[in-house]
Design a protein around this motif. Structure first.
Motif, mmCIF file in Angstrom:
data_model
loop_
_atom_site.group_PDB
_atom_site.id
_atom_site.type_symbol
_atom_site.label_atom_id
_atom_site.label_comp_id
_atom_site.label_asym_id
_atom_site.label_seq_id
_atom_site.Cartn_x
_atom_site.Cartn_y
_atom_site.Cartn_z
ATOM 1 N N SER A 12 0.845 -1.205 0.000
ATOM 2 C CA SER A 12 0.000 0.000 0.000
ATOM 3 C C SER A 12 0.878 1.251 0.000
ATOM 4 C CB SER A 12 -0.898 -0.004 1.236
ATOM 5 O OG SER A 12 -0.095 -0.189 2.380
ATOM 6 N N LEU A 13 2.177 1.080 0.224
ATOM 7 C CA LEU A 13 3.071 2.245 0.218
ATOM 8 C C LEU A 13 3.228 2.779 -1.201
ATOM 9 C CD1 LEU A 13 5.996 1.152 2.570
ATOM 10 C CD2 LEU A 13 4.451 3.101 2.926
ATOM 11 N N PRO A 14 3.244 4.096 -1.360
ATOM 12 C CA PRO A 14 3.520 4.651 -2.692
ATOM 13 C C PRO A 14 4.956 4.334 -3.108
ATOM 14 C CG PRO A 14 3.342 6.405 -1.034
ATOM 15 C CD PRO A 14 2.989 5.130 -0.343
ATOM 16 N N LEU A 15 5.148 4.039 -4.374
ATOM 17 C CA LEU A 15 6.491 3.713 -4.873
ATOM 18 C C LEU A 15 7.177 4.968 -5.400
ATOM 19 C CD1 LEU A 15 6.163 0.288 -6.739
ATOM 20 C CD2 LEU A 15 6.414 0.770 -4.295
ATOM 21 N N ASP A 16 8.414 5.119 -4.970
ATOM 22 C CA ASP A 16 9.284 6.226 -5.392
ATOM 23 C C ASP A 16 10.355 5.588 -6.288
ATOM 24 O OD1 ASP A 16 10.893 8.572 -5.423
ATOM 25 O OD2 ASP A 16 11.959 7.927 -3.604
ATOM 26 N N CYS A 17 10.125 5.638 -7.600
ATOM 27 C CA CYS A 17 11.016 4.936 -8.537
ATOM 28 C C CYS A 17 12.152 5.848 -8.981
ATOM 29 C CB CYS A 17 10.229 4.445 -9.752
ATOM 30 S SG CYS A 17 9.125 3.095 -9.353
ATOM 31 N N HIS A 18 13.374 5.410 -8.706
ATOM 32 C CA HIS A 18 14.595 6.166 -9.023
ATOM 33 C C HIS A 18 15.238 5.490 -10.232
ATOM 34 C CE1 HIS A 18 18.956 7.196 -7.498
ATOM 35 N NE2 HIS A 18 18.645 7.835 -8.612
ATOM 36 N N LEU A 19 15.117 6.130 -11.388
ATOM 37 C CA LEU A 19 15.570 5.516 -12.631
ATOM 38 C C LEU A 19 17.013 5.892 -12.934
ATOM 39 C CD1 LEU A 19 12.429 6.026 -14.918
ATOM 40 C CD2 LEU A 19 12.863 4.283 -13.165
ATOM 41 N N MET A 20 17.917 4.962 -12.693
ATOM 42 C CA MET A 20 19.331 5.165 -13.038
ATOM 43 C C MET A 20 19.561 4.467 -14.377
ATOM 44 S SD MET A 20 20.756 4.604 -9.207
ATOM 45 C CE MET A 20 19.193 3.851 -8.748
ATOM 46 N N ILE A 21 18.959 5.067 -15.406
ATOM 47 C CA ILE A 21 18.940 4.425 -16.723
ATOM 48 C C ILE A 21 19.139 5.469 -17.815
ATOM 49 C CG2 ILE A 21 17.352 2.606 -15.957
ATOM 50 C CD1 ILE A 21 15.085 4.140 -17.367
ATOM 51 N N GLU A 22 19.636 4.980 -18.936
ATOM 52 C CA GLU A 22 19.686 5.826 -20.125
ATOM 53 C C GLU A 22 18.286 5.892 -20.738
ATOM 54 O OE1 GLU A 22 22.752 4.221 -22.645
ATOM 55 O OE2 GLU A 22 24.326 5.073 -21.389
ATOM 56 N N ASP A 23 18.101 6.869 -21.595
ATOM 57 C CA ASP A 23 16.842 7.028 -22.327
ATOM 58 C C ASP A 23 15.617 7.158 -21.399
ATOM 59 O OD1 ASP A 23 15.393 7.384 -24.590
ATOM 60 O OD2 ASP A 23 15.564 5.338 -25.335
ATOM 61 N N PRO A 24 15.722 8.006 -20.358
ATOM 62 C CA PRO A 24 14.580 8.134 -19.443
ATOM 63 C C PRO A 24 13.325 8.678 -20.129
ATOM 64 C CG PRO A 24 16.195 9.864 -19.012
ATOM 65 C CD PRO A 24 16.830 8.910 -19.984
ATOM 66 N N TYR A 28 6.701 3.869 -16.049
ATOM 67 C CA TYR A 28 6.638 3.610 -14.608
ATOM 68 C C TYR A 28 5.474 4.377 -13.978
ATOM 69 C CZ TYR A 28 10.980 1.043 -14.893
ATOM 70 O OH TYR A 28 11.919 0.089 -15.204
ATOM 71 N N ALA A 29 5.257 5.595 -14.474
ATOM 72 C CA ALA A 29 4.126 6.385 -13.967
ATOM 73 C C ALA A 29 2.808 5.729 -14.379
ATOM 74 C CB ALA A 29 4.219 7.808 -14.497
ATOM 75 N N GLU A 30 2.722 5.292 -15.626
ATOM 76 C CA GLU A 30 1.493 4.632 -16.097
ATOM 77 C C GLU A 30 1.220 3.351 -15.320
ATOM 78 O OE1 GLU A 30 2.391 4.141 -20.245
ATOM 79 O OE2 GLU A 30 2.308 6.314 -20.569
ATOM 80 N N ALA A 31 2.283 2.658 -14.911
ATOM 81 C CA ALA A 31 2.129 1.404 -14.166
ATOM 82 C C ALA A 31 1.556 1.652 -12.773
ATOM 83 C CB ALA A 31 3.467 0.690 -14.060
ATOM 84 N N GLY A 32 1.732 2.900 -12.248
ATOM 85 C CA GLY A 32 1.176 3.204 -10.933
ATOM 86 C C GLY A 32 2.176 3.702 -9.918
ATOM 87 N N ALA A 33 3.434 3.901 -10.323
ATOM 88 C CA ALA A 33 4.401 4.495 -9.393
ATOM 89 C C ALA A 33 3.923 5.898 -9.039
ATOM 90 C CB ALA A 33 5.782 4.561 -10.031
ATOM 91 N N ALA A 34 4.011 6.243 -7.754
ATOM 92 C CA ALA A 34 3.510 7.555 -7.314
ATOM 93 C C ALA A 34 4.490 8.661 -7.624
ATOM 94 C CB ALA A 34 3.208 7.520 -5.817
ATOM 95 N N SER A 35 5.774 8.298 -7.722
ATOM 96 C CA SER A 35 6.804 9.283 -8.022
ATOM 97 C C SER A 35 7.857 8.618 -8.909
ATOM 98 C CB SER A 35 7.435 9.784 -6.717
ATOM 99 O OG SER A 35 8.429 10.748 -6.994
ATOM 100 N N VAL A 36 8.311 9.344 -9.909
ATOM 101 C CA VAL A 36 9.310 8.809 -10.830
ATOM 102 C C VAL A 36 10.407 9.859 -10.986
ATOM 103 C CG1 VAL A 36 9.774 7.912 -13.136
ATOM 104 C CG2 VAL A 36 7.539 7.480 -12.062
ATOM 105 N N THR A 37 11.648 9.438 -10.703
ATOM 106 C CA THR A 37 12.788 10.363 -10.769
ATOM 107 C C THR A 37 13.738 9.935 -11.880
ATOM 108 O OG1 THR A 37 12.662 10.938 -8.432
ATOM 109 C CG2 THR A 37 14.787 11.243 -9.489
ATOM 110 N N ILE A 38 14.112 10.895 -12.702
ATOM 111 C CA ILE A 38 15.080 10.647 -13.781
ATOM 112 C C ILE A 38 16.384 11.361 -13.450
ATOM 113 C CG2 ILE A 38 13.267 10.425 -15.524
ATOM 114 C CD1 ILE A 38 14.088 13.338 -16.411
ATOM 115 N N HIS A 39 17.472 10.932 -14.066
ATOM 116 C CA HIS A 39 18.755 11.595 -13.843
ATOM 117 C C HIS A 39 18.993 12.693 -14.873
ATOM 118 C CE1 HIS A 39 21.339 10.122 -10.579
ATOM 119 N NE2 HIS A 39 20.410 9.186 -10.520
#
Ligand code: DX5
Ligand code: ZN
Length: 242
Positions: free
Chosen positions: A59-71, A78-89
């Motif tokens: 039930s916790l909101p997911l804070d997804c930290h994307l350490m990836i190319e091509d964000p 990730y946002a469409e999947a339901g992550a509450a927060s999405v961070t790009i580099h």
């Protein structure tokens, strides 16, 4: 804004993710999910299928930290999947405005992350596009690394930029955050704390989260930047703390 604590599942048992999430469900504000692609960082972790599976078990909101190319390509998914927060580099994004807006359009909060030696000043004009600014306090890629004190002056400068902007953007720190370092982060201006080994490395993850929260709340209450923010919120004329 209230202190936010996000345990990083990078330090959890990946074979028992649902249980590990449950262990901090009542204590934490978020679950921090480190997505690594072995290109932007020299490590490979989990991706969209695991995030989708985890969302069904916490039930916790997911804070997804994307350490990836091509964000630009991946972050909206990730946002469409339901992550509450999405961070790009910032170092990986070629069109950060496009990526942050796409995250918002998909219904999530949008974050921008900066590596330890990436200066914050060039991103001041981007603050209006984000809900969260993440200052990495280790080089991204691995848990359990020692905290980099060299990021603290940048944290103070970032807090001033955020305050100038109205103060409603979370200032997150990630890497080496523990009972030994969290107070320095809070004093310098952080209000959102990611902790991996400090939470999952011990016997009682929920108690570890509660302990970190108590330290962060105490340290930020006595920090000049927080007093200024509280005064401003109350409409009083106080020194902003610099
Ligand atoms: C590192 C990750 C962190 C990591 C932090 O690249 O972004 O989220 O899990 O781990 P600790 O708290 O152990 O430094
Ligand atoms: Zn992280």
């Amino acid at each position: 804004m209230a202190v936010q604590i996000a345990p990083s599942i990078l330090a959890a048992d990946f074979a028992r993710l649902a249980d590990e999430a449950q262990a901090v469900a009542d204590a934490a504000d978020w679950l921090h999910v480190d997505v690594m692609d072995n290109h932007f960082v020299p490590n490979l972790t989990i991706g969209l299928p695991v995030v989708e599976a985890l969302l069904k078990h916490t039930s916790l909101p997911l804070d997804c930290h994307l350490m990836i190319e091509d964000p630009e390509r991946w972050a909206p998914k990730y946002a469409e999947a339901g992550a509450a927060s999405v961070t790009i580099h910032a170092e990986a994004a070629h069109q950060p405005v496009r990526a942050l807006r796409a995250i918002h359009s998909a219904g999530a909060r949008a974050g921008l992350a900066l590596n330890p030696v990436t200066p914050v000043e060039p991103f001041e004009d981007l603050l209006g596009e984000m809900d969260l600014l993440l200052l990495m306090t280790v080089e991204p890629g691995f848990g359990g690394q020692p905290f980099l004190d060299m990021v603290l002056p940048k944290l103070r400068r970032a807090r001033r930029l955020v305050a100038r902007h109205g103060g409603s953007i979370w200032l997150q720190v990630d890497g080496g955050v523990s009972g030994a370092t969290i107070e320095r982060c809070a004093e310098a201006g952080a209000d959102f704390f990611v902790a991996g080994s400090a939470v999952y490395g011990g016997a009682d993850p929920a108690a570890a989260v509660a302990g970190l929260r108590e330290q962060a709340e105490r340290a930020s209450a006595s920090a000049g930047w927080a007093a200024g923010a509280a005064g401003a919120a109350a409409g009083r004329d106080v020194d902003s703390g610099g």
